[in-house]
Design an enzyme around this catalytic site. Structure first.
Site, short mmCIF file in Angstrom:
data_model
loop_
_atom_site.label_atom_id
_atom_site.label_comp_id
_atom_site.label_asym_id
_atom_site.label_seq_id
_atom_site.Cartn_x
_atom_site.Cartn_y
_atom_site.Cartn_z
N LYS A 1 0.64 -0.54 -0.14
CA LYS A 1 -0.12 0.37 0.40
C LYS A 1 0.94 0.75 0.07
O LYS A 1 0.93 2.14 -0.49
CB LYS A 1 -1.36 -0.08 0.96
CG LYS A 1 -1.93 0.34 1.30
CD LYS A 1 -3.01 0.77 2.79
CE LYS A 1 -3.77 2.47 2.45
NZ LYS A 1 -4.70 1.62 3.88
N GLY B 1 -4.76 -1.88 4.92
CA GLY B 1 -4.12 -2.65 4.43
C GLY B 1 -4.46 -4.25 4.68
O GLY B 1 -4.46 -4.76 4.12
N GLU C 1 -4.31 -6.43 15.03
CA GLU C 1 -4.02 -4.92 14.80
C GLU C 1 -5.19 -3.85 14.79
O GLU C 1 -4.98 -2.43 14.92
CB GLU C 1 -3.69 -5.13 13.12
CG GLU C 1 -2.23 -3.90 12.94
CD GLU C 1 -2.03 -4.34 11.80
OE1 GLU C 1 -0.60 -4.65 11.61
OE2 GLU C 1 -1.77 -4.46 10.61
N HIS D 1 -5.05 -33.07 19.25
CA HIS D 1 -3.78 -33.89 19.37
C HIS D 1 -2.49 -32.65 19.70
O HIS D 1 -1.64 -33.81 19.56
CB HIS D 1 -3.74 -34.78 17.81
CG HIS D 1 -4.64 -35.71 17.58
ND1 HIS D 1 -4.91 -37.14 17.79
CD2 HIS D 1 -5.18 -34.84 16.67
CE1 HIS D 1 -5.42 -37.22 17.66
NE2 HIS D 1 -6.54 -36.54 16.73
O1 F6P Z 1 2.97 -3.17 9.78
C1 F6P Z 1 1.68 -2.86 9.84
C2 F6P Z 1 1.08 -2.83 8.52
O2 F6P Z 1 1.38 -1.10 8.03
C3 F6P Z 1 0.03 -3.13 7.89
O3 F6P Z 1 -0.87 -2.95 8.36
C4 F6P Z 1 -0.19 -3.26 6.75
O4 F6P Z 1 -0.76 -4.43 6.08
C5 F6P Z 1 1.60 -4.29 6.56
O5 F6P Z 1 1.96 -3.09 7.36
C6 F6P Z 1 2.11 -3.88 4.88
O6 F6P Z 1 2.75 -2.54 4.65
P1 F6P Z 1 1.93 -2.33 3.27
O7 F6P Z 1 1.30 -2.79 2.33
O8 F6P Z 1 2.16 -0.96 2.46
O9 F6P Z 1 3.70 -2.72 2.48
#
Ligand code: F6P
Length: 524
Positions: free
Chosen positions: A209, A269, A355, A386
């Site tokens: 993201k 995310g 989270e 188990h």
């Molecule tokens: O470190 C946590 C986080 O920000 C998550 O919320 C997110 O899903 C992950 O890192 C990956 O972030 P990105 O998609 O920006 O690489």
């Protein structure tokens, strides 16, 4: 408009729940069933393909009424309408929370800053569809003219766990493409994945993201260098795609503009598998199945939005979880799918739930004096029977559990499925009703072990009275999986609202990242 700030412990209903808890906390589930012959029917919700049986909980009708009064007093209805309509409910990041829009096939507009986001979503879905079709059909060629055989998703957290979990869960529906996931910054992870890959026939999707995440950028860079050992810069266009909000960084990485898929700030995310972050899902099972996954989630969205609280699956499940977390003092919840396909569901839900609701400051910025986010853990049945179920049955901790099972198996093998489901129901019965001294006594006698009664009896007693929910689904399909994931997304949203916390930021992960950078410079 933001969500209201209501301290749950100051509500009238909370106080009544406290009193009610003192009255019923010691009642055994056996009693509850004995006192109400209609309990199963009264505490079961169902629709076409989903059945949520919550009768094995330490509740009676009054508990449900009080919990619902609490949800109303905490203005859950107002929060639901703000959630779906794109209000800025992620206040600390100044964002709307609209993963539900990604699967909303209606013609209703959803406006962000005056722009209807539905058309951008549609354009992206169309691009996912045509990209997937071209790769799956073999029309898309690598730099030596060969079709793609392998797809590698490079991402971490929400850019990995959701797609990885879904691709594994939908293995039965998979096409010929081999799908791999590289997430850990541990170089051995990426090395193990690439060692069997042929650069000529592999497609890499970089999913981030922010496009600033250390793990993802390190893995993407290592893979690019490996790729360039046999190919040239201009070949990158045939082998790399990216999903991100950070178009500048993608450009700097050298990815062809045609292979770039957008992400949006209004999708968190950990809720992003419904967006182009799910590209590896669409490649793996085809766009039609990806679309069904979205439709299933949308069906749960409609149920959540339009069903009275008393019959509302996510509402009931979230209130029960609050009941145990805040009144019984339970710290953890176990998610126990009876399907090997759902092996990765507990880890996926760990991120989604922990989270989101691992917060200790309320929406007014005050330190909280009550418990919030539960610890989520779990594994698949029957394997976990188990492994850790001993502690759930006879340990000192009270652990509410969600059992998830399917009425039909995918390959047939009915005898296996009957055994699997027999265990599913047996575990819940054992947890709820246990085994008394008298029963153990009789058992030992019948087994001709009467001489051992004096020494063994206390160890073989099961106290029971351990709560569980049974989420029984007709069949594991892309649609039912979408619905199941959305059920948990809504459950965690409700809990955040009722605990008066912000569920959609994750500042708690930042300090470790900063310090890791400091250590990295030293270690280097
Ligand atoms: O470190 C946590 C986080 O920000 C998550 O919320 C997110 O899903 C992950 O890192 C990956 O972030 P990105 O998609 O920006 O690489």
């Amino acid at each position: 408009m933001a969500l209201k700030n209501i301290n749950p412990t100051q509500t009238e209903a909370w106080k009544k729940l406290g009193e009610h808890y003192s009255e019923i906390k010691d009642i055994h589930l056996k009693e509850f069933f004995k006192n109400n012959p209609n309990r199963k029917e009264e505490f079961t919700l169902s629709d076409d393909d989903f059945l949520v049986d919550f009768s094995n909980n330490r509740i009676n009708q009054q508990t449900i009424n009080l919990l619902i009064d609490f949800a109303k007093e905490a203005q859950l209805e107002d929060a639901i309408s703000k959630y779906f309509s794109g209000d800025v409910i992620n206040v600390t990041e100044n964002r709307a929370v609209l993963h539900t829009a990604l699967r909303d096939a209606s013609n209703e507009e959803i406006l962000i800053d005056g722009t209807n986001i539905k058309s951008e979503i549609q354009t992206t879905l169309t691009k996912i569809e045509s990209f997937s079709n071209t790769v799956i059909s073999g029309e898309w060629k690598g730099y030596t003219g060969k079709a793609i055989t392998d797809v590698v998703n490079i991402g971490i957290g929400g850019s990995d766990l959701g797609p990885d979990m879904v691709v594994e869960a939908l293995q039965f529906y998979k096409n010929h493409l081999n799908t791999h996931f590289v997430s850990n910054v541990d170089g051995d992870h990426v090395s193990e994945v690439i060692k069997h890959l042929n650069p000529e026939t592999t497609l890499f999707i970089i999913v981030s993201k922010t496009f600033t995440t250390q793990e993802t950028l390190s893995n993407a860079t290592t893979i690019k260098e490996w790729f360039l050992q046999s190919a040239t810069e201009k070949d990158i266009a045939k082998h790399f795609a990216a999903v991100s909000t950070n178009l500048k960084a993608i450009d700097a990485f050298g990815i062809d503009q045609n292979n770039v898929f957008p992400m949006w700030n209004w999708v968190g995310g950990r809720f992003s598998l419904w967006s182009a972050v799910g590209l590896s899902i669409s490649l793996s099972v085809g766009f039609t199945h990806f679309s069904s996954l979205l439709n299933g989630a949308s069906e749960m969205d409609q149920h959540f939005k339009n069903t009275p609280f008393k019959e509302n699956m996510p509402v009931i499940l979230s209130l029960l979880s609050i009941w145990y977390n805040n009144f019984f003092g339970c710290e953890t919840e176990a998610i126990l799918p009876y399907s090997q396909y759902l092996n990765k569901l507990p880890s996926y839900l760990q991120q989604a739930i922990m989270e989101s609701n691992g917060k200790s400051v309320d929406r007014d910025g005050n330190q909280i004096s009550y418990q919030t986010g539960t610890i989520i853990w779990g594994s698949t049945g029957t394997n976990m029977q188990h492994a850790f179920m001993q502690l759930v049955h006879q340990g000192t901790k009270l652990i509410p559990t969600d059992f998830i099972g399917f009425k039909e198996s995918l390959y047939g093998l009915n005898d296996h499925h009957n055994k699997l489901m027999a265990n599913y129901y047996a575990q819940m019965e054992a947890l709820a009703f246990g085994k008394t001294k008298e029963e153990v006594h009789l058992d030992l006698k019948f087994q001709n072990e009467a001489s051992k009664i004096a020494t063994l009896l206390p160890f073989k007693v099961f106290e029971g009275n351990k709560p569980s929910n049974a989420i029984t689904i007709k069949k594991l399909t892309p649609k039912s999986l979408g619905k199941l994931i959305a059920l948990y997304e809504h459950k965690l949203f409700i809990q955040g609202v009722l605990w008066n916390i912000y569920s959609f930021d994750q500042f708690g992960v930042e300090l470790g990242k900063e310090l890791a950078n400091k250590y990295y410079n030293k270690i280097k």
